[in-house]
Motif scaffolding. Sequence first.
Motif, PDB file in Angstrom:
ATOM      1  N   UNK A 155       0.910  -1.237  -0.049  1.00  0.00           N
ATOM      2  CA  UNK A 155       0.017  -0.253   0.030  1.00  0.00           C
ATOM      3  C   UNK A 155       0.949   1.121   0.067  1.00  0.00           C
ATOM      4  N   UNK A 156       1.949   1.083  -0.025  1.00  0.00           N
ATOM      5  CA  UNK A 156       2.969   2.432  -0.043  1.00  0.00           C
ATOM      6  C   UNK A 156       2.727   3.185  -1.400  1.00  0.00           C
ATOM      7  N   UNK A 157       2.313   2.362  -2.249  1.00  0.00           N
ATOM      8  CA  UNK A 157       2.303   2.946  -3.622  1.00  0.00           C
ATOM      9  C   UNK A 157       0.824   3.379  -4.094  1.00  0.00           C
ATOM     10  N   UNK A 158       0.081   3.309  -3.017  1.00  0.00           N
ATOM     11  CA  UNK A 158      -1.446   3.803  -3.252  1.00  0.00           C
ATOM     12  C   UNK A 158      -1.454   5.286  -2.778  1.00  0.00           C
ATOM     13  N   UNK A 159      -2.663   6.093  -3.489  1.00  0.00           N
ATOM     14  CA  UNK A 159      -2.898   7.272  -3.155  1.00  0.00           C
ATOM     15  C   UNK A 159      -3.874   7.571  -1.935  1.00  0.00           C
ATOM     16  N   UNK A 160      -3.863   8.455  -1.403  1.00  0.00           N
ATOM     17  CA  UNK A 160      -4.903   8.653  -0.264  1.00  0.00           C
ATOM     18  C   UNK A 160      -6.279   8.453  -0.466  1.00  0.00           C
ATOM     19  N   UNK A 161      -6.860   8.716  -1.549  1.00  0.00           N
ATOM     20  CA  UNK A 161      -8.084   8.444  -2.085  1.00  0.00           C
ATOM     21  C   UNK A 161      -8.616   6.718  -2.275  1.00  0.00           C
ATOM     22  N   UNK A 162      -7.483   5.936  -2.089  1.00  0.00           N
ATOM     23  CA  UNK A 162      -7.762   4.431  -2.335  1.00  0.00           C
ATOM     24  C   UNK A 162      -7.557   4.112  -0.855  1.00  0.00           C
ATOM     25  N   UNK A 163      -7.700   4.785   0.252  1.00  0.00           N
ATOM     26  CA  UNK A 163      -7.848   4.361   1.393  1.00  0.00           C
ATOM     27  C   UNK A 163      -9.298   4.856   2.030  1.00  0.00           C
ATOM     28  N   UNK A 164      -9.954   4.010   2.996  1.00  0.00           N
ATOM     29  CA  UNK A 164     -10.937   4.448   3.790  1.00  0.00           C
ATOM     30  C   UNK A 164     -10.699   5.678   4.538  1.00  0.00           C
ATOM     31  N   UNK A 165     -11.636   6.308   5.149  1.00  0.00           N
ATOM     32  CA  UNK A 165     -11.411   7.367   6.104  1.00  0.00           C
ATOM     33  C   UNK A 165     -10.610   6.931   7.510  1.00  0.00           C
ATOM     34  N   UNK A 166     -11.084   5.584   7.822  1.00  0.00           N
ATOM     35  CA  UNK A 166     -10.081   5.355   9.112  1.00  0.00           C
ATOM     36  C   UNK A 166      -8.743   5.265   8.823  1.00  0.00           C
ATOM     37  N   UNK A 167      -8.504   4.352   7.651  1.00  0.00           N
ATOM     38  CA  UNK A 167      -7.194   3.959   7.142  1.00  0.00           C
ATOM     39  C   UNK A 167      -6.468   5.310   6.602  1.00  0.00           C
ATOM     40  N   UNK A 168      -7.078   6.388   6.310  1.00  0.00           N
ATOM     41  CA  UNK A 168      -6.461   7.590   6.118  1.00  0.00           C
ATOM     42  C   UNK A 168      -5.738   8.431   7.507  1.00  0.00           C
ATOM     43  N   UNK A 169      -6.695   8.261   8.217  1.00  0.00           N
ATOM     44  CA  UNK A 169      -6.203   8.722   9.708  1.00  0.00           C
ATOM     45  C   UNK A 169      -4.950   7.688  10.128  1.00  0.00           C
ATOM     46  N   UNK A 170      -5.088   6.766   9.919  1.00  0.00           N
ATOM     47  CA  UNK A 170      -3.635   5.795  10.517  1.00  0.00           C
ATOM     48  C   UNK A 170      -2.528   6.113   9.846  1.00  0.00           C
ATOM     49  N   UNK A 171      -2.599   6.553   8.493  1.00  0.00           N
ATOM     50  CA  UNK A 171      -1.483   7.068   7.762  1.00  0.00           C
ATOM     51  C   UNK A 171      -1.025   8.384   8.424  1.00  0.00           C
ATOM     52  N   UNK A 172      -1.849   9.383   8.714  1.00  0.00           N
ATOM     53  CA  UNK A 172      -1.663  10.465   9.392  1.00  0.00           C
ATOM     54  C   UNK A 172      -0.614  10.268  10.660  1.00  0.00           C
ATOM     55  N   UNK A 173      -1.459   9.399  11.369  1.00  0.00           N
ATOM     56  CA  UNK A 173      -0.498   8.950  12.682  1.00  0.00           C
ATOM     57  C   UNK A 173       0.772   8.302  12.333  1.00  0.00           C
ATOM     58  N   UNK A 174       0.728   7.418  11.383  1.00  0.00           N
ATOM     59  CA  UNK A 174       2.270   7.136  11.099  1.00  0.00           C
ATOM     60  C   UNK A 174       3.197   8.306  10.627  1.00  0.00           C
ATOM     61  N   UNK A 175       2.575   9.247   9.892  1.00  0.00           N
ATOM     62  CA  UNK A 175       3.552  10.234   9.520  1.00  0.00           C
ATOM     63  C   UNK A 175       4.109  11.054  10.891  1.00  0.00           C
ATOM     64  N   UNK A 176       2.998  11.213  11.691  1.00  0.00           N
ATOM     65  CA  UNK A 176       3.156  12.154  13.056  1.00  0.00           C
ATOM     66  C   UNK A 176       4.125  11.485  13.954  1.00  0.00           C
ATOM     67  N   UNK A 177       4.291  10.106  13.979  1.00  0.00           N
ATOM     68  CA  UNK A 177       5.031   9.400  14.760  1.00  0.00           C
ATOM     69  C   UNK A 177       6.485   9.113  14.101  1.00  0.00           C
ATOM     70  N   UNK A 178       6.636   9.208  12.641  1.00  0.00           N
ATOM     71  CA  UNK A 178       7.813   8.787  11.847  1.00  0.00           C
ATOM     72  C   UNK A 178       9.123   9.388  12.504  1.00  0.00           C
ATOM     73  N   UNK A 179       9.296  10.414  13.083  1.00  0.00           N
ATOM     74  CA  UNK A 179      10.523  11.328  13.590  1.00  0.00           C
ATOM     75  C   UNK A 179      10.651  10.813  15.114  1.00  0.00           C
ATOM     76  N   UNK A 180       9.547  10.140  15.734  1.00  0.00           N
ATOM     77  CA  UNK A 180       9.694  10.024  17.121  1.00  0.00           C
ATOM     78  C   UNK A 180       9.728  11.424  17.902  1.00  0.00           C
ATOM     79  N   UNK A 181       8.864  12.272  17.692  1.00  0.00           N
ATOM     80  CA  UNK A 181       8.646  13.643  18.472  1.00  0.00           C
ATOM     81  C   UNK A 181       8.735  13.549  19.805  1.00  0.00           C
ATOM     82  N   UNK A 182       9.119  14.589  20.405  1.00  0.00           N
ATOM     83  CA  UNK A 182       9.224  14.829  21.861  1.00  0.00           C
ATOM     84  C   UNK A 182       7.782  15.213  22.448  1.00  0.00           C
ATOM     85  N   UNK A 183       7.134  15.747  21.679  1.00  0.00           N
ATOM     86  CA  UNK A 183       5.660  16.306  21.977  1.00  0.00           C
ATOM     87  C   UNK A 183       4.696  16.015  20.658  1.00  0.00           C
ATOM     88  N   UNK A 184       3.670  15.242  20.973  1.00  0.00           N
ATOM     89  CA  UNK A 184       2.815  14.888  19.919  1.00  0.00           C
ATOM     90  C   UNK A 184       1.441  15.522  20.299  1.00  0.00           C
TER      91      UNK A 184
END
Length: 608
Positions: A155-184
């Motif tokens: 699914x790395x090669x899929x575009x956002x519209x190919x995901x359901x609403x809940x799965x798009x939110x999971x993608x956003x969470x993955x992006x936010x956690x990518x760099x292991x921030x000190x504050x989320x």
Amino acid sequence: MDDLHFTSGPILSVRDLTVSFMSGGSESRPVVDGISFDVHAGETVAIVGESGSGKSVTSLSIMRLLSSGSSRIKGQVLLNGRSLLELPESEMRRVRGNEIGMIFQEPMTSLNPVIKVGQQISESLILHRGMSQKDALAEAARLLDKVRIPAAMDRLNDFPHQFSGGMRQRVMIAMALACRPKLLIADEPTTALDVTIQGQIIDLIRELQKEERTSVLFITHDMGVVAEIADRTMVMYKGQIVEEGTTLDIFQRPQRPYTRSLLASVPILGSMGGRAFTAKFPVVDRESGEAQPPQDCPDTVETSGPPVLEVDNLSTYFAIKRNLFGRSSGSVHAVEGVSFALRPGETLSLVGESGCGKSTTGRTILGLTKRAAGTIRIEGQDVTRFGKAEQARVRSAAQMIFQDPFASLNPRMQIGKAIAEPMVVHRVCDAAEARERVLKLLDVVGLDRSMIDRYPHEFSGGQRQRICIARALALTPKVIIADEAVSALDVTVKAQVLNLMLDLQQRLKLSYLFISHDIAAVERISHRIAVMYLGEIVEIGPRAAIFESPQHAYTRKLLSAVSIPDPTKRRERAVGIADELKSPIRPRDYKPAARQIRQVGVDHFVQA
């Protein structure tokens, strides 16, 4: 709940933050009015309140994402002692995504629609962590897998519209956690998620806190999630913090009427307790904290005729184009052999995880998505055999209320014309008569007649949803499909809209197909419940039977994952939800196996 001891200084310190917007060349009344708070290392602080209370503006101000030309920010925002409001924009860009990660409420507005999700996640890894393209993509796949997206590498090669609403939110969470921030900063991160994924995201944030001492500023109106995750809670109302304290104190000893109104409006799973009636939602006055005693609605339906909607062996597939020639190598089996009947005056709820096929089932019934197989009968007529003209005529008996009322209303069309449009298109009446009927519909849904010439942006979220209900009623339908119609609403507004739907059902003998991931709300509004998993109905039966005697393992797992708005019970939540979600992608030659259905009670069926 663990005792909190913070010996070092706060990670985030906000002092006397005031935010206002420019209107007509002058500064408006502050939408955030002099608030102050701290977030320490490893601590989760929740900000709760209704839409318009200033929660999201607070988070956007911290990240400096408000336009400097149209907003005025005063006060101090310190990250590890460094003033963010005084940083040059170039330095602030290095802070965003690296030191502070943010999860936004609406993922589709935050994801680039023309860039593959793998590339969007790996971008921050390359920028902030200096990874190579290859390593960044491998880490992106690991992150997608961690937030439980099936077939993550594919699914790395899929575009956002190919995901359901809940799965798009999971993608956003993955992006936010990518760099292991000190504050989320998490701005309504679980609003669009089903209960099992919601539970996993809570566990994921806890795990990150344990490993990295990550601090979390959690913005939500879901009091169940607050009880699960927050160490301290701040209640916002009209731009001010009206109450704050430990989460246990806020839930057990609320001091302000507004806090009591928020807590009283939350439906609690299991509160029905075998009662013979489904209760209306309590509506609580925000100023006094006093609740109006809810009325009851019949739990059983007296049917005087055949079902108004019958779905038989319905299947819907989406082809996947994978090879160089654009040929499909398989399909997403979104709906697989679904069958049910909806009785006059009944509410049948479809529940299940994001991507299970709930919304696709509703859209396929109305012809908004093309079916692969099966029949659909509306008032006894097989609409799958009709031409377009006949389908339009029969389908006027079934209407839909969508999840996002603002997206489903034309922003350039006055709401009176938007409500009248179905009547004009279907030639039910002329323009003059349509306007008179619109005025009556506004009365029905509890909106003032003077609002008829206003535009969608002039209404609150709850009012816009009432407009969508009025539009759905314009053709006097027998069936209304409500697709996550209240999931984005505040708890008090949600209670008002659901009570309106219950009133209309009794007065107009409407039948609802209620699609939702809010299990506690489903318990109160439903007569029967169908549980979906990977496109199939695995259990269907009366409300009491499903909640008091669930037979399928997935149903039990779904119910055990529901957040309870009681911080003393957070450790009692069943955690057994970490199984890998199977992929609905099937090869071209796939033939679904025959399913065995057994009856386990009166009108109660379960997949063997």
